[in-house]
Write a protein that holds these residues in place. Structure first.
Motif, PDB file in Angstrom:
ATOM      1  N   PHE A 255       0.786  -1.201   0.088  1.00 34.12           N
ATOM      2  CA  PHE A 255      -0.127   0.140   0.046  1.00 34.12           C
ATOM      3  C   PHE A 255       1.016   1.233  -0.138  1.00 34.12           C
ATOM      4  O   PHE A 255       0.299   2.427  -0.554  1.00 34.12           O
ATOM      5  N   PHE A 256       2.238   1.128   0.529  1.00 34.87           N
ATOM      6  CA  PHE A 256       2.927   2.356   0.302  1.00 34.87           C
ATOM      7  C   PHE A 256       4.285   1.954   0.151  1.00 34.87           C
ATOM      8  O   PHE A 256       5.269   2.858   0.417  1.00 34.87           O
ATOM      9  N   GLY A 257       4.767   0.839  -0.496  1.00 36.61           N
ATOM     10  CA  GLY A 257       6.188   0.696  -0.867  1.00 36.61           C
ATOM     11  C   GLY A 257       7.254   0.489   0.169  1.00 36.61           C
ATOM     12  O   GLY A 257       6.849   0.403   1.330  1.00 36.61           O
TER      13      GLY A 257
ATOM     14  N   ALA B 239       4.486  15.730 -17.148  1.00 39.69           N
ATOM     15  CA  ALA B 239       4.001  14.515 -16.727  1.00 39.69           C
ATOM     16  C   ALA B 239       5.125  13.643 -16.074  1.00 39.69           C
ATOM     17  O   ALA B 239       4.840  12.812 -15.198  1.00 39.69           O
ATOM     18  N   PHE B 240       6.419  13.774 -16.745  1.00 31.71           N
ATOM     19  CA  PHE B 240       7.451  12.796 -16.231  1.00 31.71           C
ATOM     20  C   PHE B 240       7.776  13.094 -14.837  1.00 31.71           C
ATOM     21  O   PHE B 240       8.014  12.423 -13.778  1.00 31.71           O
ATOM     22  N   ASN B 241       7.923  14.502 -14.558  1.00 29.72           N
ATOM     23  CA  ASN B 241       8.287  15.072 -13.170  1.00 29.72           C
ATOM     24  C   ASN B 241       7.037  14.775 -12.243  1.00 29.72           C
ATOM     25  O   ASN B 241       7.467  14.502 -10.955  1.00 29.72           O
ATOM     26  N   SER B 242       6.002  14.645 -12.554  1.00 27.66           N
ATOM     27  CA  SER B 242       4.740  14.266 -11.627  1.00 27.66           C
ATOM     28  C   SER B 242       4.949  12.742 -11.203  1.00 27.66           C
ATOM     29  O   SER B 242       4.443  12.440 -10.462  1.00 27.66           O
ATOM     30  N   GLY B 243       5.388  12.088 -12.316  1.00 27.63           N
ATOM     31  CA  GLY B 243       5.637  10.796 -11.876  1.00 27.63           C
ATOM     32  C   GLY B 243       6.681  10.511 -10.811  1.00 27.63           C
ATOM     33  O   GLY B 243       6.530   9.578 -10.050  1.00 27.63           O
TER      34      GLY B 243
ATOM     35  N   ALA C  57       5.143  11.168  -7.693  1.00 23.87           N
ATOM     36  CA  ALA C  57       4.368  10.020  -7.431  1.00 23.87           C
ATOM     37  C   ALA C  57       5.145   9.047  -6.545  1.00 23.87           C
ATOM     38  O   ALA C  57       4.546   8.379  -5.609  1.00 23.87           O
ATOM     39  N   SER C  58       6.181   8.709  -7.152  1.00 21.97           N
ATOM     40  CA  SER C  58       7.359   7.636  -6.359  1.00 21.97           C
ATOM     41  C   SER C  58       7.632   8.284  -5.297  1.00 21.97           C
ATOM     42  O   SER C  58       7.728   7.446  -4.362  1.00 21.97           O
TER      43      SER C  58
ATOM     44  N   ASP D  87       5.336   7.230  -2.847  1.00 19.54           N
ATOM     45  CA  ASP D  87       5.309   5.796  -2.837  1.00 19.54           C
ATOM     46  C   ASP D  87       3.792   5.278  -3.545  1.00 19.54           C
ATOM     47  O   ASP D  87       3.224   4.218  -3.195  1.00 19.54           O
ATOM     48  N   MET D  88       3.522   6.187  -4.552  1.00 23.61           N
ATOM     49  CA  MET D  88       2.260   5.875  -5.113  1.00 23.61           C
ATOM     50  C   MET D  88       2.852   5.220  -6.601  1.00 23.61           C
ATOM     51  O   MET D  88       2.772   5.819  -7.523  1.00 23.61           O
ATOM     52  N   GLU D  89       3.305   3.915  -6.686  1.00 24.03           N
ATOM     53  CA  GLU D  89       4.093   3.504  -7.867  1.00 24.03           C
ATOM     54  C   GLU D  89       3.408   3.024  -9.038  1.00 24.03           C
ATOM     55  O   GLU D  89       3.577   3.645 -10.105  1.00 24.03           O
ATOM     56  N   VAL D  90       1.847   2.761  -8.745  1.00 15.86           N
ATOM     57  CA  VAL D  90       1.158   2.647 -10.137  1.00 15.86           C
ATOM     58  C   VAL D  90       0.898   3.969 -10.807  1.00 15.86           C
ATOM     59  O   VAL D  90       0.575   3.845 -11.954  1.00 15.86           O
ATOM     60  N   LEU D  91       0.389   4.905 -10.001  1.00 18.69           N
ATOM     61  CA  LEU D  91       0.181   6.243 -10.395  1.00 18.69           C
ATOM     62  C   LEU D  91       1.373   6.582 -11.090  1.00 18.69           C
ATOM     63  O   LEU D  91       1.374   7.272 -12.179  1.00 18.69           O
TER      64      LEU D  91
END
Length: 499
Positions: A38-40, A256-260, A263-264, A267-271
């Motif tokens: 749930f949180f990596g 979009a890349f920096n938003s990814g 998200a990491s 620890d929102m890995e799928v997002l």
């Protein structure tokens, strides 16, 4: 009927399958598992969030294998031990399941560093306290059976003291009704008020800035647990809005890349995978693709941008997680084989990260084979005879045109990553091979600019491996011989190499 929340704790990558199997069994027992999925992997940034989840749990299951885990720099303890100690401090029932014969596990499933081995032994002694359920397991089936039986036994014994969860329509007490009313009021406030970090703007840049601000406030030691939880929820909403806007073509690829990346960090890995996928779809750069492949391997999921009803959506592939991860490794290896300076650092690093995610020695052997082949072609030399595997044994590389590597320079980072692979594999005679590669890498690095994009990662990565393998004295001597530097200067280079 009450459902009990069970926190499942273990070291992250080496016990991923075991943790998932135990969690699935808890679901089948009609209870609620909570854990790293749930949180990596734990770090200091999110320990307060993890503590909140433990505090909300009724039982704590600790799975111990052959590794002590990542170390918190402040306490010197592993994050797994810090989780256990917190559960013990607040007094929730703890069930411990210890891997039998852990000292005879394969090298990639156990610690080889003496300090970590000793720390793990002490942790096991502390976790095996009196009046606590403790059992040993040898395989996945045995672990699932024993943990399920032990949980049932412990719940029968202590359920009268546990809180658990019930459906809202079954919660007839005054406190429950008041809580429901409070939540309804909070929901209404959220509907009627804009997110405070956004103000009146809802454009991609404002959303990105809001997520960045949320992360900064989450990391602030003055932020309390409730505020952190609300900030994480807000950040999740912002990131999902960025996904939606990206599908509409309104978000630049780099945003979009920096938003990814953000998200990491949460620890929102799928997002993160979705955002990296969209960045690559918008602008197919190698860095975007490698980040996407890394998240594919980490999550075992794959998303594609497809047309539907006049718009675009993200469609999840039906491929099995293992197949997705293996394909991600194969593509990353191709990108590494074709990498040029300065993109080499990104390619080698992500290929290394993906090979680690697969938790298979063969994945690291494949990476080492690709790096060795690339190096030998660039140097017009034969491949070393100590390789556990050559590229000729990797089916995907049959017919690969290595001639494109001819004449390219050999960056120190390439040889340094070979040294990392050798240390990880720890085959017979690996220490001499490792030190030879380190010496070669340092000789190459002496001719490179210490301010090159890959230099810092090369230096810090080399020292991390040297410390982990207890070869720091030998590496320090080689640094002195080839660069004339001590360890402190090596980590913070200021010299410019001679022309």
């Amino acid at each position: 009927m009450r459902k009990f929340q069970v926190f499942v704790s273990s070291t992250f990558l080496d016990l991923k399958d075991e943790r998932q199997a135990v969690s699935q069994n808890i679901l089948e027992l009609n209870h609620i598992p909570v854990g790293m999925e749930f949180f990596g992997a734990a770090d200091r940034e999110q320990m307060e969030f993890i503590k909140d989840e433990i505090r909300n749990s009724d039982y704590y299951v600790l799975i111990i294998g052959g590794k002590y885990g990542s170390i918190d720099a402040i306490t010197g303890k592993s994050y797994t031990q810090l989780e256990y100690e917190y559960a013990n401090d607040i007094g929730i029932p703890i069930l411990v399941f210890l891997r039998r014969d852990r000292h005879s596990l394969p090298a990639d499933q156990r610690d080889v560093d003496g300090t970590k081995i000793s720390a793990l032994d002490k942790f096991i002694d502390a976790a095996s306290g009196a009046n606590r359920i403790r059992d040993e397991w040898e395989n996945l089936s045995e672990l699932v059976t024993k943990s399920g039986n032990a949980l049932n036994k412990e719940m029968n014994r202590t359920s009268s003291k546990a809180i658990g969860w019930v459906r809202a329509d079954k919660a007839t007490g005054l406190d429950a009704r008041e809580k429901i009313f409070q939540l309804e009021q909070e929901l209404e406030e959220l509907k009627n008020n804009k997110d405070p970090l956004l103000g009146a703007n809802d454009d991609p840049q404002s959303l990105y800035d809001a997520v960045t601000q949320s992360i900064a406030r989450i990391q602030d030691s003055d932020t309390n647990d409730l505020e952190r939880s609300k900030l994480r929820s807000a950040a999740l909403r912002y990131l999902n809005k960025i996904v939606d806007l990206s599908l509409m073509g309104e978000v630049p690829a780099n945003l979009a890349f920096n938003s990814g990346i953000n998200a990491s960090r949460l620890d929102m890995e799928v997002l993160a995978l979705k955002l990296f996928t969209l960045a690559y779809y918008s602008q197919p750069l190698p860095s975007h693709r490698l980040a996407t492949l890394h998240k594919q391997a980490e999550t075992g999921s794959l998303y594609e941008v497809v047309e539907k009803d006049g718009g675009k959506i993200l469609r999840k592939s039906t491929e099995q997680p293992g197949e997705v991860s293996q394909k991600a490794l194969s593509e990353a290896l191709f990108l590494a084989a074709n990498a040029t300076v300065p993109q080499c650092e990104i390619a080698y690093s992500q290929a290394w990260n993906i090979s680690q995610q697969l938790r298979e020695l063969e994945a690291v052997e494949q990476l080492l084979a690709v790096l060795a082949a690339s190096k030998s072609v660039r140097a017009s030399s034969s491949q070393p005879d100590w390789l556990p595997m050559t590229v000729d044994e990797i089916g995907e590389f049959v017919g690969f045109d290595w001639g494109r590597q001819t004449g390219r320079i050999i960056p120190a980072y390439l040889v340094g990553k070979m040294a990392d692979c050798v240390a990880f594999l720890s085959f017979v005679g690996w220490r001499n091979v490792f030190l030879d590669l380190v010496e070669e890498a340092l000789a190459l690095h002496a001719t490179e600019s210490p301010m090159a994009t890959w230099a810092s990662n090369f230096r810090s990565g080399l020292l991390q491996t040297a410390y982990r393998t207890n070869l720091i004295n030998e590496v320090e001597q080689l640094i002195s011989v080839h660069l004339g530097e001590g360890l402190n200067d090596f980590l913070r280079p200021t010299k410019v190499p001679p022309l």
